[in-house]
Write a protein that holds these residues in place. Sequence first.
Motif, PDB file in Angstrom:
ATOM      1  N   GLU A  68       0.985  -1.374  -0.192  1.00 37.09           N
ATOM      2  CA  GLU A  68      -0.084   0.281  -0.256  1.00 37.09           C
ATOM      3  C   GLU A  68       1.200   1.639  -0.421  1.00 37.09           C
ATOM      4  O   GLU A  68       0.358   2.540  -0.284  1.00 37.09           O
ATOM      5  CB  GLU A  68      -1.404   0.273   1.599  1.00 37.09           C
ATOM      6  CG  GLU A  68      -0.215  -0.063   2.636  1.00 37.09           C
ATOM      7  CD  GLU A  68       0.854  -0.955   3.150  1.00 37.09           C
ATOM      8  OE1 GLU A  68       0.611  -1.290   4.701  1.00 37.09           O
ATOM      9  OE2 GLU A  68      -0.246  -2.191   2.197  1.00 37.09           O
ATOM     10  N   ASP A  69       2.356   1.456   0.140  1.00 35.35           N
ATOM     11  CA  ASP A  69       3.317   2.537   0.205  1.00 35.35           C
ATOM     12  C   ASP A  69       2.814   2.811  -1.460  1.00 35.35           C
ATOM     13  O   ASP A  69       3.187   4.085  -1.707  1.00 35.35           O
ATOM     14  CB  ASP A  69       4.500   2.055   1.110  1.00 35.35           C
ATOM     15  CG  ASP A  69       4.226   2.167   2.410  1.00 35.35           C
ATOM     16  OD1 ASP A  69       3.619   2.058   2.648  1.00 35.35           O
ATOM     17  OD2 ASP A  69       5.302   1.020   3.066  1.00 35.35           O
ATOM     18  N   VAL A  70       3.357   1.475  -2.235  1.00 33.95           N
ATOM     19  CA  VAL A  70       3.575   2.575  -3.447  1.00 33.95           C
ATOM     20  C   VAL A  70       1.738   1.739  -4.573  1.00 33.95           C
ATOM     21  O   VAL A  70       2.859   0.186  -5.097  1.00 33.95           O
ATOM     22  CB  VAL A  70       4.802   2.563  -4.732  1.00 33.95           C
ATOM     23  CG1 VAL A  70       5.046   2.525  -5.155  1.00 33.95           C
ATOM     24  CG2 VAL A  70       5.801   2.576  -2.803  1.00 33.95           C
ATOM     25  N   PRO A  71       1.227   1.834  -4.510  1.00 30.51           N
ATOM     26  CA  PRO A  71       0.219   1.682  -5.239  1.00 30.51           C
ATOM     27  C   PRO A  71       0.426   0.940  -6.587  1.00 30.51           C
ATOM     28  O   PRO A  71      -0.417   0.269  -7.077  1.00 30.51           O
ATOM     29  CB  PRO A  71      -1.385   2.182  -4.863  1.00 30.51           C
ATOM     30  CG  PRO A  71      -0.953   3.272  -3.708  1.00 30.51           C
ATOM     31  CD  PRO A  71       0.460   2.967  -3.834  1.00 30.51           C
ATOM     32  N   GLY A  72       1.153   1.930  -7.007  1.00 30.79           N
ATOM     33  CA  GLY A  72       1.794   1.734  -8.350  1.00 30.79           C
ATOM     34  C   GLY A  72       2.523   0.731  -9.148  1.00 30.79           C
ATOM     35  O   GLY A  72       2.737   0.477 -10.289  1.00 30.79           O
ATOM     36  N   GLY A  73       3.198   0.199  -7.571  1.00 29.76           N
ATOM     37  CA  GLY A  73       4.601  -0.860  -8.033  1.00 29.76           C
ATOM     38  C   GLY A  73       3.896  -2.090  -8.652  1.00 29.76           C
ATOM     39  O   GLY A  73       3.280  -2.492  -8.270  1.00 29.76           O
ATOM     40  N   ALA A 109      12.506  10.375   5.942  1.00 32.15           N
ATOM     41  CA  ALA A 109      11.139  11.049   6.439  1.00 32.15           C
ATOM     42  C   ALA A 109      10.627  10.122   7.531  1.00 32.15           C
ATOM     43  O   ALA A 109      10.161  10.543   8.357  1.00 32.15           O
ATOM     44  CB  ALA A 109      10.974  11.685   5.738  1.00 32.15           C
ATOM     45  N   GLY A 110      10.009   8.969   6.821  1.00 32.83           N
ATOM     46  CA  GLY A 110       9.196   8.471   7.325  1.00 32.83           C
ATOM     47  C   GLY A 110       9.448   6.605   7.089  1.00 32.83           C
ATOM     48  O   GLY A 110      10.779   6.335   7.348  1.00 32.83           O
ATOM     49  N   TYR A 111       8.117   5.673   7.433  1.00 27.55           N
ATOM     50  CA  TYR A 111       8.781   4.563   7.036  1.00 27.55           C
ATOM     51  C   TYR A 111       7.808   3.520   6.269  1.00 27.55           C
ATOM     52  O   TYR A 111       7.265   2.626   6.127  1.00 27.55           O
ATOM     53  CB  TYR A 111       8.271   3.824   8.676  1.00 27.55           C
ATOM     54  CG  TYR A 111       9.447   4.216   9.773  1.00 27.55           C
ATOM     55  CD1 TYR A 111      10.407   3.915   9.958  1.00 27.55           C
ATOM     56  CD2 TYR A 111       8.947   4.994  10.247  1.00 27.55           C
ATOM     57  CE1 TYR A 111      11.439   4.127  10.579  1.00 27.55           C
ATOM     58  CE2 TYR A 111       9.307   5.840  11.373  1.00 27.55           C
ATOM     59  CZ  TYR A 111      11.300   5.225  11.677  1.00 27.55           C
ATOM     60  OH  TYR A 111      11.504   5.135  12.904  1.00 27.55           O
ATOM     61  N   ARG A 112       7.753   4.571   4.929  1.00 28.07           N
ATOM     62  CA  ARG A 112       7.159   3.752   3.325  1.00 28.07           C
ATOM     63  C   ARG A 112       9.204   2.528   3.036  1.00 28.07           C
ATOM     64  O   ARG A 112       9.774   2.974   2.936  1.00 28.07           O
ATOM     65  CB  ARG A 112       7.477   5.088   2.764  1.00 28.07           C
ATOM     66  CG  ARG A 112       6.628   5.454   1.567  1.00 28.07           C
ATOM     67  CD  ARG A 112       6.249   5.849   0.936  1.00 28.07           C
ATOM     68  NE  ARG A 112       5.925   6.150  -0.692  1.00 28.07           N
ATOM     69  CZ  ARG A 112       7.028   6.331  -1.162  1.00 28.07           C
ATOM     70  NH1 ARG A 112       8.325   6.343  -0.910  1.00 28.07           N
ATOM     71  NH2 ARG A 112       6.906   6.281  -2.364  1.00 28.07           N
ATOM     72  N   LEU A 113       7.613   1.394   2.235  1.00 27.75           N
ATOM     73  CA  LEU A 113       8.905   0.234   2.467  1.00 27.75           C
ATOM     74  C   LEU A 113       9.727   0.094   3.264  1.00 27.75           C
ATOM     75  O   LEU A 113      11.041  -0.182   3.078  1.00 27.75           O
ATOM     76  CB  LEU A 113       9.264   0.509   1.174  1.00 27.75           C
ATOM     77  CG  LEU A 113       8.372   1.000  -0.310  1.00 27.75           C
ATOM     78  CD1 LEU A 113       8.806   1.700  -1.429  1.00 27.75           C
ATOM     79  CD2 LEU A 113       7.196   0.074  -0.586  1.00 27.75           C
ATOM     80  N   TRP A 126       7.713 -13.603   6.275  1.00 33.36           N
ATOM     81  CA  TRP A 126       7.168 -13.377   4.497  1.00 33.36           C
ATOM     82  C   TRP A 126       6.818 -11.840   4.104  1.00 33.36           C
ATOM     83  O   TRP A 126       6.492 -11.169   5.077  1.00 33.36           O
ATOM     84  CB  TRP A 126       6.424 -14.199   4.136  1.00 33.36           C
ATOM     85  CG  TRP A 126       4.636 -14.429   4.999  1.00 33.36           C
ATOM     86  CD1 TRP A 126       3.813 -13.327   4.695  1.00 33.36           C
ATOM     87  CD2 TRP A 126       4.584 -15.182   5.784  1.00 33.36           C
ATOM     88  NE1 TRP A 126       2.826 -13.941   5.600  1.00 33.36           N
ATOM     89  CE2 TRP A 126       3.017 -14.645   6.149  1.00 33.36           C
ATOM     90  CE3 TRP A 126       5.280 -15.552   6.621  1.00 33.36           C
ATOM     91  CZ2 TRP A 126       2.788 -15.131   7.218  1.00 33.36           C
ATOM     92  CZ3 TRP A 126       4.705 -15.967   7.879  1.00 33.36           C
ATOM     93  CH2 TRP A 126       2.911 -15.920   8.498  1.00 33.36           C
ATOM     94  N   PHE A 127       6.743 -11.143   3.590  1.00 31.94           N
ATOM     95  CA  PHE A 127       6.106  -9.678   2.725  1.00 31.94           C
ATOM     96  C   PHE A 127       5.955  -9.456   1.992  1.00 31.94           C
ATOM     97  O   PHE A 127       6.322 -10.036   0.353  1.00 31.94           O
ATOM     98  CB  PHE A 127       7.993  -9.082   3.542  1.00 31.94           C
ATOM     99  CG  PHE A 127       8.718  -8.335   4.580  1.00 31.94           C
ATOM    100  CD1 PHE A 127       8.163  -7.366   5.248  1.00 31.94           C
ATOM    101  CD2 PHE A 127       9.504  -9.093   5.001  1.00 31.94           C
ATOM    102  CE1 PHE A 127       8.840  -7.255   6.796  1.00 31.94           C
ATOM    103  CE2 PHE A 127      10.335  -9.287   6.128  1.00 31.94           C
ATOM    104  CZ  PHE A 127      10.518  -8.431   7.152  1.00 31.94           C
ATOM    105  N   SER A 128       4.760  -8.651   1.545  1.00 30.38           N
ATOM    106  CA  SER A 128       4.133  -8.686   0.642  1.00 30.38           C
ATOM    107  C   SER A 128       4.797  -6.887   0.093  1.00 30.38           C
ATOM    108  O   SER A 128       4.786  -5.777   1.053  1.00 30.38           O
ATOM    109  CB  SER A 128       2.291  -8.466   0.569  1.00 30.38           C
ATOM    110  OG  SER A 128       2.166  -9.589   1.124  1.00 30.38           O
ATOM    111  N   THR A 129       5.680  -7.025  -0.834  1.00 25.93           N
ATOM    112  CA  THR A 129       6.095  -5.698  -1.154  1.00 25.93           C
ATOM    113  C   THR A 129       5.713  -5.278  -2.616  1.00 25.93           C
ATOM    114  O   THR A 129       5.156  -5.740  -3.226  1.00 25.93           O
ATOM    115  CB  THR A 129       6.909  -5.718  -0.126  1.00 25.93           C
ATOM    116  OG1 THR A 129       8.113  -3.610  -0.727  1.00 25.93           O
ATOM    117  CG2 THR A 129       8.704  -6.306  -0.692  1.00 25.93           C
TER     118      THR A 129
END
Length: 195
Positions: A68-73, A109-113, A126-129
């Motif tokens: 959800e951090d990068v919906p278009g990835g 700056a934050g904790y995205r990805l 496991w991670f979904s990324t």
Amino acid sequence: MLPSRRSVLHAFLSAPAASLLASASAGAQPVPAPLTRTPACDGLEPTPPATEGPFYKPGTPERRSFAEDVPGGEPITLAGFVLDEQCRPQAGALVELWHADDEGRYDNAGYRLRGHQFTDEGGRWWFSTIVPALYTGRTRHYHVKVQRRGGDVLTTQLYFPGEARNARDRLFDERLLMRVEKTADGKFARYDFVV
């Protein structure tokens, strides 16, 4: 028709460690049928360390999904085991992941990805990324820290097979290549850490 990432992850989570490890060493599919006996598995080499790089940030949140951090990835599921050198799964081991986004940028700056989790009772993580983008001077990669209970912290990186920049990246180590396969809804990558 290709299986979905969800079905591959479900099979990974429900299969015994011994059958998955045996298939990994034999180069078979990552979702094998359970084996009737546990193969000998002592003398595994520890996972090699690699630099943490300039973008590490402590205090990450506990979470499995970064998608959800990068919906278009481009979606990918990373999964594997944390094992000791005698091939025993390590429950409750810390696995921390951070990486660049789909444009090759890190969130400083934050904790995205960025995030961490603890392995389940079978030593699985496991991670979904998303698949990170390339950026100047580096091949495509993930940064990881792994620590089993009472053990030292392993800081390393994971790489994609078949990347043109692998050969030119001075930090690249082929022992840190993930096994990556395509599924119907994105990629599934596998790596087992030995700590």
